[in-house]
Design a protein around this motif. Sequence first.
Motif, PDB file in Angstrom:
ATOM      1  N   ASN A   1       7.208  21.649 -41.719  1.00  0.00           N
ATOM      2  CA  ASN A   1       7.340  22.978 -42.325  1.00  0.00           C
ATOM      3  C   ASN A   1       5.978  23.650 -42.488  1.00  0.00           C
ATOM      4  O   ASN A   1       5.830  24.845 -42.217  1.00  0.00           O
ATOM      5  CB  ASN A   1       8.053  22.895 -43.670  1.00  0.00           C
ATOM      6  N   GLN A   2       4.981  22.888 -42.932  1.00  0.00           N
ATOM      7  CA  GLN A   2       3.641  23.452 -43.122  1.00  0.00           C
ATOM      8  C   GLN A   2       3.042  23.908 -41.791  1.00  0.00           C
ATOM      9  O   GLN A   2       2.436  24.982 -41.717  1.00  0.00           O
ATOM     10  CB  GLN A   2       2.728  22.423 -43.790  1.00  0.00           C
ATOM     11  N   LEU A   3       3.222  23.111 -40.751  1.00  0.00           N
ATOM     12  CA  LEU A   3       2.653  23.462 -39.454  1.00  0.00           C
ATOM     13  C   LEU A   3       3.417  24.607 -38.793  1.00  0.00           C
ATOM     14  O   LEU A   3       2.817  25.437 -38.105  1.00  0.00           O
ATOM     15  CB  LEU A   3       2.588  22.234 -38.545  1.00  0.00           C
ATOM     16  N   GLN A   4       4.721  24.681 -39.011  1.00  0.00           N
ATOM     17  CA  GLN A   4       5.485  25.795 -38.456  1.00  0.00           C
ATOM     18  C   GLN A   4       5.106  27.112 -39.129  1.00  0.00           C
ATOM     19  O   GLN A   4       5.100  28.151 -38.480  1.00  0.00           O
ATOM     20  CB  GLN A   4       6.979  25.537 -38.561  1.00  0.00           C
ATOM     21  N   LYS A   5       4.782  27.079 -40.415  1.00  0.00           N
ATOM     22  CA  LYS A   5       4.307  28.284 -41.097  1.00  0.00           C
ATOM     23  C   LYS A   5       2.998  28.761 -40.475  1.00  0.00           C
ATOM     24  O   LYS A   5       2.766  29.953 -40.335  1.00  0.00           O
ATOM     25  CB  LYS A   5       4.104  28.018 -42.588  1.00  0.00           C
ATOM     26  N   LYS A   6       2.154  27.824 -40.118  1.00  0.00           N
ATOM     27  CA  LYS A   6       0.833  28.155 -39.571  1.00  0.00           C
ATOM     28  C   LYS A   6       0.908  28.558 -38.098  1.00  0.00           C
ATOM     29  O   LYS A   6       0.255  29.505 -37.685  1.00  0.00           O
ATOM     30  CB  LYS A   6      -0.089  26.949 -39.743  1.00  0.00           C
ATOM     31  N   PHE A   7       1.676  27.830 -37.282  1.00  0.00           N
ATOM     32  CA  PHE A   7       1.657  28.012 -35.833  1.00  0.00           C
ATOM     33  C   PHE A   7       2.961  28.538 -35.241  1.00  0.00           C
ATOM     34  O   PHE A   7       3.033  28.755 -34.025  1.00  0.00           O
ATOM     35  CB  PHE A   7       1.308  26.685 -35.141  1.00  0.00           C
ATOM     36  N   GLY A   8       3.995  28.684 -36.037  1.00  0.00           N
ATOM     37  CA  GLY A   8       5.280  29.124 -35.504  1.00  0.00           C
ATOM     38  C   GLY A   8       5.821  28.114 -34.509  1.00  0.00           C
ATOM     39  O   GLY A   8       5.771  26.906 -34.752  1.00  0.00           O
ATOM     40  N   ASN A   9       6.279  28.593 -33.384  1.00  0.00           N
ATOM     41  CA  ASN A   9       6.833  27.713 -32.353  1.00  0.00           C
ATOM     42  C   ASN A   9       5.770  27.215 -31.392  1.00  0.00           C
ATOM     43  O   ASN A   9       6.095  26.628 -30.359  1.00  0.00           O
ATOM     44  CB  ASN A   9       7.943  28.424 -31.579  1.00  0.00           C
ATOM     45  N   GLY A  10       4.500  27.423 -31.709  1.00  0.00           N
ATOM     46  CA  GLY A  10       3.407  27.003 -30.837  1.00  0.00           C
ATOM     47  C   GLY A  10       3.140  25.512 -30.856  1.00  0.00           C
ATOM     48  O   GLY A  10       2.340  25.015 -30.072  1.00  0.00           O
ATOM     49  N   VAL A  11       3.798  24.803 -31.755  1.00  0.00           N
ATOM     50  CA  VAL A  11       3.612  23.354 -31.859  1.00  0.00           C
ATOM     51  C   VAL A  11       4.975  22.679 -31.716  1.00  0.00           C
ATOM     52  O   VAL A  11       5.914  23.006 -32.422  1.00  0.00           O
ATOM     53  CB  VAL A  11       2.977  22.957 -33.208  1.00  0.00           C
ATOM     54  N   THR A  12       5.067  21.756 -30.795  1.00  0.00           N
ATOM     55  CA  THR A  12       6.270  20.944 -30.635  1.00  0.00           C
ATOM     56  C   THR A  12       6.027  19.620 -31.335  1.00  0.00           C
ATOM     57  O   THR A  12       5.019  18.962 -31.090  1.00  0.00           O
ATOM     58  CB  THR A  12       6.563  20.686 -29.143  1.00  0.00           C
ATOM     59  N   MET A  13       6.938  19.246 -32.214  1.00  0.00           N
ATOM     60  CA  MET A  13       6.774  18.010 -32.975  1.00  0.00           C
ATOM     61  C   MET A  13       7.919  17.059 -32.692  1.00  0.00           C
ATOM     62  O   MET A  13       9.079  17.461 -32.685  1.00  0.00           O
ATOM     63  CB  MET A  13       6.722  18.301 -34.477  1.00  0.00           C
ATOM     64  N   ASP A  14       7.588  15.810 -32.472  1.00  0.00           N
ATOM     65  CA  ASP A  14       8.580  14.753 -32.343  1.00  0.00           C
ATOM     66  C   ASP A  14       8.325  13.710 -33.416  1.00  0.00           C
ATOM     67  O   ASP A  14       7.187  13.443 -33.778  1.00  0.00           O
ATOM     68  CB  ASP A  14       8.506  14.082 -30.967  1.00  0.00           C
ATOM     69  N   HIS A  15       9.407  13.124 -33.887  1.00  0.00           N
ATOM     70  CA  HIS A  15       9.348  12.111 -34.937  1.00  0.00           C
ATOM     71  C   HIS A  15       9.927  10.824 -34.381  1.00  0.00           C
ATOM     72  O   HIS A  15      11.004  10.822 -33.811  1.00  0.00           O
ATOM     73  CB  HIS A  15      10.163  12.595 -36.139  1.00  0.00           C
ATOM     74  N   TYR A  16       9.187   9.755 -34.517  1.00  0.00           N
ATOM     75  CA  TYR A  16       9.629   8.446 -34.029  1.00  0.00           C
ATOM     76  C   TYR A  16       9.577   7.441 -35.165  1.00  0.00           C
ATOM     77  O   TYR A  16       8.601   7.398 -35.908  1.00  0.00           O
ATOM     78  CB  TYR A  16       8.706   7.944 -32.916  1.00  0.00           C
ATOM     79  N   ALA A  17      10.590   6.636 -35.273  1.00  0.00           N
ATOM     80  CA  ALA A  17      10.581   5.552 -36.252  1.00  0.00           C
ATOM     81  C   ALA A  17      10.029   4.308 -35.585  1.00  0.00           C
ATOM     82  O   ALA A  17      10.340   4.015 -34.431  1.00  0.00           O
ATOM     83  CB  ALA A  17      11.983   5.275 -36.772  1.00  0.00           C
ATOM     84  N   THR A  18       9.205   3.587 -36.304  1.00  0.00           N
ATOM     85  CA  THR A  18       8.726   2.313 -35.786  1.00  0.00           C
ATOM     86  C   THR A  18       9.883   1.316 -35.853  1.00  0.00           C
ATOM     87  O   THR A  18      10.763   1.432 -36.707  1.00  0.00           O
ATOM     88  CB  THR A  18       7.523   1.807 -36.599  1.00  0.00           C
ATOM     89  N   PRO A  19       9.910   0.341 -34.956  1.00  0.00           N
ATOM     90  CA  PRO A  19      11.061  -0.576 -34.910  1.00  0.00           C
ATOM     91  C   PRO A  19      11.176  -1.498 -36.121  1.00  0.00           C
ATOM     92  O   PRO A  19      12.249  -2.003 -36.421  1.00  0.00           O
ATOM     93  CB  PRO A  19      10.824  -1.385 -33.635  1.00  0.00           C
ATOM     94  N   ASN A  20      10.086  -1.736 -36.815  1.00  0.00           N
ATOM     95  CA  ASN A  20      10.082  -2.598 -37.996  1.00  0.00           C
ATOM     96  C   ASN A  20       9.460  -1.851 -39.165  1.00  0.00           C
ATOM     97  O   ASN A  20       8.841  -0.815 -38.988  1.00  0.00           O
ATOM     98  CB  ASN A  20       9.252  -3.861 -37.730  1.00  0.00           C
TER      99      ASN A  20
END
Length: 81
Positions: free
Chosen positions: A21-40
């Motif tokens: 949310n903080q980065l989208q406020k700053k950059f709009g759609n200029g940043v693509t973010m992916d979230h990955y969970a570690t396996p453990n």
Amino acid sequence: MFLSVYEASLNTLVPFQKLKNQLQKKFGNGVTMDHYATPNVTGFFEVSVNDKLIHSKKNSDGYVDTDAKLDKIVKAVEAAS
């Protein structure tokens, strides 16, 4: 711009959502973010910009919970743009 966040669990999305949310406020759609969970359970909250590690909870950075920590990530995104 591509930003990756590796976190200990997909069940704890609050730190990721807050950062997103903080980065989208700053950059709009200029940043693509992916979230990955570690396996453990790892204690990770790792933020990378274009595959370069910028922030690491495991390496004593903690969560992105201060303006200084957020600013470090913002500057990395700006430098990579």
